[in-house]
Design a protein around this motif. Structure first.
Motif, PDB file in Angstrom:
ATOM      1  N   LEU A   1       0.830  -1.197   0.000  1.00  0.00           N
ATOM      2  CA  LEU A   1       0.000   0.000   0.000  1.00  0.00           C
ATOM      3  C   LEU A   1       0.870   1.254   0.000  1.00  0.00           C
ATOM      4  CD1 LEU A   1      -2.831   1.240   0.064  1.00  0.00           C
ATOM      5  CD2 LEU A   1      -2.734   1.120   2.557  1.00  0.00           C
ATOM      6  N   GLU A   2       1.919   1.230   0.810  1.00  0.00           N
ATOM      7  CA  GLU A   2       2.828   2.369   0.875  1.00  0.00           C
ATOM      8  C   GLU A   2       3.480   2.613  -0.491  1.00  0.00           C
ATOM      9  OE1 GLU A   2       5.901   4.092   4.146  1.00  0.00           O
ATOM     10  OE2 GLU A   2       6.058   1.951   3.706  1.00  0.00           O
ATOM     11  N   ASP A   3       3.923   1.550  -1.159  1.00  0.00           N
ATOM     12  CA  ASP A   3       4.518   1.688  -2.494  1.00  0.00           C
ATOM     13  C   ASP A   3       3.499   2.258  -3.483  1.00  0.00           C
ATOM     14  OD1 ASP A   3       6.866   0.649  -1.499  1.00  0.00           O
ATOM     15  OD2 ASP A   3       6.575  -1.360  -2.349  1.00  0.00           O
ATOM     16  N   TYR A   4       2.235   1.797  -3.363  1.00  0.00           N
ATOM     17  CA  TYR A   4       1.172   2.305  -4.236  1.00  0.00           C
ATOM     18  C   TYR A   4       0.993   3.816  -4.014  1.00  0.00           C
ATOM     19  CZ  TYR A   4      -3.523   3.134  -6.096  1.00  0.00           C
ATOM     20  OH  TYR A   4      -4.592   3.642  -6.780  1.00  0.00           O
ATOM     21  N   ILE A   5       0.921   4.221  -2.752  1.00  0.00           N
ATOM     22  CA  ILE A   5       0.730   5.642  -2.430  1.00  0.00           C
ATOM     23  C   ILE A   5       1.933   6.456  -2.885  1.00  0.00           C
ATOM     24  CG2 ILE A   5       0.503   7.328  -0.551  1.00  0.00           C
ATOM     25  CD1 ILE A   5      -1.134   5.140   0.974  1.00  0.00           C
TER      26      ILE A   5
ATOM     27  N   ALA B   1      -6.397  11.469  -4.541  1.00  0.00           N
ATOM     28  CA  ALA B   1      -6.287  10.011  -4.679  1.00  0.00           C
ATOM     29  C   ALA B   1      -6.953   9.220  -3.556  1.00  0.00           C
ATOM     30  CB  ALA B   1      -4.815   9.631  -4.758  1.00  0.00           C
ATOM     31  N   LEU B   2      -7.615   9.879  -2.622  1.00  0.00           N
ATOM     32  CA  LEU B   2      -8.111   9.185  -1.442  1.00  0.00           C
ATOM     33  C   LEU B   2      -8.995   7.987  -1.778  1.00  0.00           C
ATOM     34  CD1 LEU B   2      -8.407   8.780   1.574  1.00  0.00           C
ATOM     35  CD2 LEU B   2     -10.160  10.573   1.594  1.00  0.00           C
ATOM     36  N   ILE B   3      -9.969   8.166  -2.654  1.00  0.00           N
ATOM     37  CA  ILE B   3     -10.878   7.054  -2.969  1.00  0.00           C
ATOM     38  C   ILE B   3     -10.104   5.897  -3.607  1.00  0.00           C
ATOM     39  CG2 ILE B   3     -12.811   6.346  -4.442  1.00  0.00           C
ATOM     40  CD1 ILE B   3     -14.133   9.022  -3.763  1.00  0.00           C
ATOM     41  N   ASN B   4      -9.191   6.207  -4.510  1.00  0.00           N
ATOM     42  CA  ASN B   4      -8.384   5.145  -5.132  1.00  0.00           C
ATOM     43  C   ASN B   4      -7.519   4.431  -4.096  1.00  0.00           C
ATOM     44  OD1 ASN B   4      -9.434   5.666  -7.652  1.00  0.00           O
ATOM     45  ND2 ASN B   4      -7.768   7.025  -8.255  1.00  0.00           N
ATOM     46  N   VAL B   5      -6.958   5.175  -3.165  1.00  0.00           N
ATOM     47  CA  VAL B   5      -6.121   4.578  -2.117  1.00  0.00           C
ATOM     48  C   VAL B   5      -6.973   3.689  -1.206  1.00  0.00           C
ATOM     49  CG1 VAL B   5      -4.705   5.072  -0.080  1.00  0.00           C
ATOM     50  CG2 VAL B   5      -4.348   6.372  -2.193  1.00  0.00           C
ATOM     51  N   LEU B   6      -8.177   4.156  -0.863  1.00  0.00           N
ATOM     52  CA  LEU B   6      -9.059   3.336  -0.033  1.00  0.00           C
ATOM     53  C   LEU B   6      -9.448   2.042  -0.755  1.00  0.00           C
ATOM     54  CD1 LEU B   6     -11.336   6.095   1.552  1.00  0.00           C
ATOM     55  CD2 LEU B   6      -9.645   4.681   2.733  1.00  0.00           C
ATOM     56  N   HIS B   7      -9.698   2.134  -2.072  1.00  0.00           N
ATOM     57  CA  HIS B   7      -9.991   0.927  -2.858  1.00  0.00           C
ATOM     58  C   HIS B   7      -8.805  -0.039  -2.816  1.00  0.00           C
ATOM     59  CE1 HIS B   7     -13.895   1.247  -4.736  1.00  0.00           C
ATOM     60  NE2 HIS B   7     -13.661   2.488  -5.090  1.00  0.00           N
ATOM     61  N   GLU B   8      -7.626   0.493  -3.043  1.00  0.00           N
ATOM     62  CA  GLU B   8      -6.414  -0.333  -3.042  1.00  0.00           C
ATOM     63  C   GLU B   8      -6.226  -0.993  -1.669  1.00  0.00           C
ATOM     64  OE1 GLU B   8      -2.923  -2.036  -4.684  1.00  0.00           O
ATOM     65  OE2 GLU B   8      -4.584  -1.001  -5.662  1.00  0.00           O
ATOM     66  N   ALA B   9      -6.423  -0.198  -0.609  1.00  0.00           N
ATOM     67  CA  ALA B   9      -6.265  -0.721   0.750  1.00  0.00           C
ATOM     68  C   ALA B   9      -7.280  -1.824   1.029  1.00  0.00           C
ATOM     69  CB  ALA B   9      -6.416   0.417   1.766  1.00  0.00           C
ATOM     70  N   GLN B  10      -8.524  -1.608   0.619  1.00  0.00           N
ATOM     71  CA  GLN B  10      -9.549  -2.619   0.866  1.00  0.00           C
ATOM     72  C   GLN B  10      -9.287  -3.880   0.032  1.00  0.00           C
ATOM     73  OE1 GLN B  10     -13.605  -1.642   2.064  1.00  0.00           O
ATOM     74  NE2 GLN B  10     -14.290  -2.679   0.209  1.00  0.00           N
ATOM     75  N   ASP B  11      -8.775  -3.703  -1.188  1.00  0.00           N
ATOM     76  CA  ASP B  11      -8.417  -4.867  -2.003  1.00  0.00           C
ATOM     77  C   ASP B  11      -7.314  -5.677  -1.322  1.00  0.00           C
ATOM     78  OD1 ASP B  11     -10.281  -4.243  -3.931  1.00  0.00           O
ATOM     79  OD2 ASP B  11      -8.832  -3.424  -5.359  1.00  0.00           O
ATOM     80  N   LEU B  12      -6.352  -5.002  -0.724  1.00  0.00           N
ATOM     81  CA  LEU B  12      -5.240  -5.685  -0.062  1.00  0.00           C
ATOM     82  C   LEU B  12      -5.648  -6.335   1.261  1.00  0.00           C
ATOM     83  CD1 LEU B  12      -2.369  -3.087  -0.608  1.00  0.00           C
ATOM     84  CD2 LEU B  12      -2.363  -5.442  -1.425  1.00  0.00           C
TER      85      LEU B  12
END
Length: 158
Positions: free
Chosen positions: A14-18, A27-38
């Motif tokens: 997640l950190e690398d993605y951010i 990017a908040l919504i995209n980051v939350l999606h990525e976090a929930q996927d992980l």
């Protein structure tokens, strides 16, 4: 605040993605999606991590995470069963179908089976009223679902 230990490997992803984002501000919504996927869900500690990494207040992150129904703060099952409770589906027996899923999976209050395999939730409207009642499992749509179809649908995902 509950103390869940976040998986370091997933946290690093997640950190690398951010860190790879050009526009962290929007990017908040995209980051939350990525976090929930992980992680499968967004526990409080994960939201705090995201707020620090994006330079946002915890309240802003929590507000967005709770506003959108596709984000969850609770762990979810491997498979998510969604029963549409919109007017057309409700009139055609969606509540009976929902109750049958809960009965067969022995789900009481928390909406997730004890084995962690299934989570049941309800939707307002899927937009497929002609197929009422509608059930989705992991995005796969089942139309004109009857109580007697429930067992077969569950078996597809066992």
């Amino acid at each position: 605040m509950s103390e869940h230990k976040l998986d370091d490997t997933k946290l690093k992803k997640l950190e690398d993605y951010i860190d790879g984002l050009e526009d962290k501000e929007g990017a908040l919504i995209n980051v939350l999606h990525e976090a929930q996927d992980l992680f499968g869900y967004l526990p409080e500690e994960l939201q705090l991590f995201i707020s620090r990494k994006l330079g946002l207040t915890a309240a802003k992150v929590f507000g967005v995470a709770t506003f959108y129904s596709f984000f969850t703060m609770e762990p979810r099952g491997k498979h998510v069963i969604s029963v549409c409770m919109g007017t057309a589906c409700f009139v055609k027996g969606a509540e009976k179908v929902l109750n049958e899923f809960k009965a067969q999976l022995n789900i009481k209050d928390n909406n997730t089976s004890e084995d962690g395999l299934f989570t049941i939730d309800t939707l307002r409207c899927v937009g497929a009223c002609g197929l009422a009642p509608v059930v989705t499992v992991d995005g796969k749509v089942y139309g004109r679902v009857k109580v007697e179809d429930v067992e077969g649908i569950i078996k597809e995902f066992m």
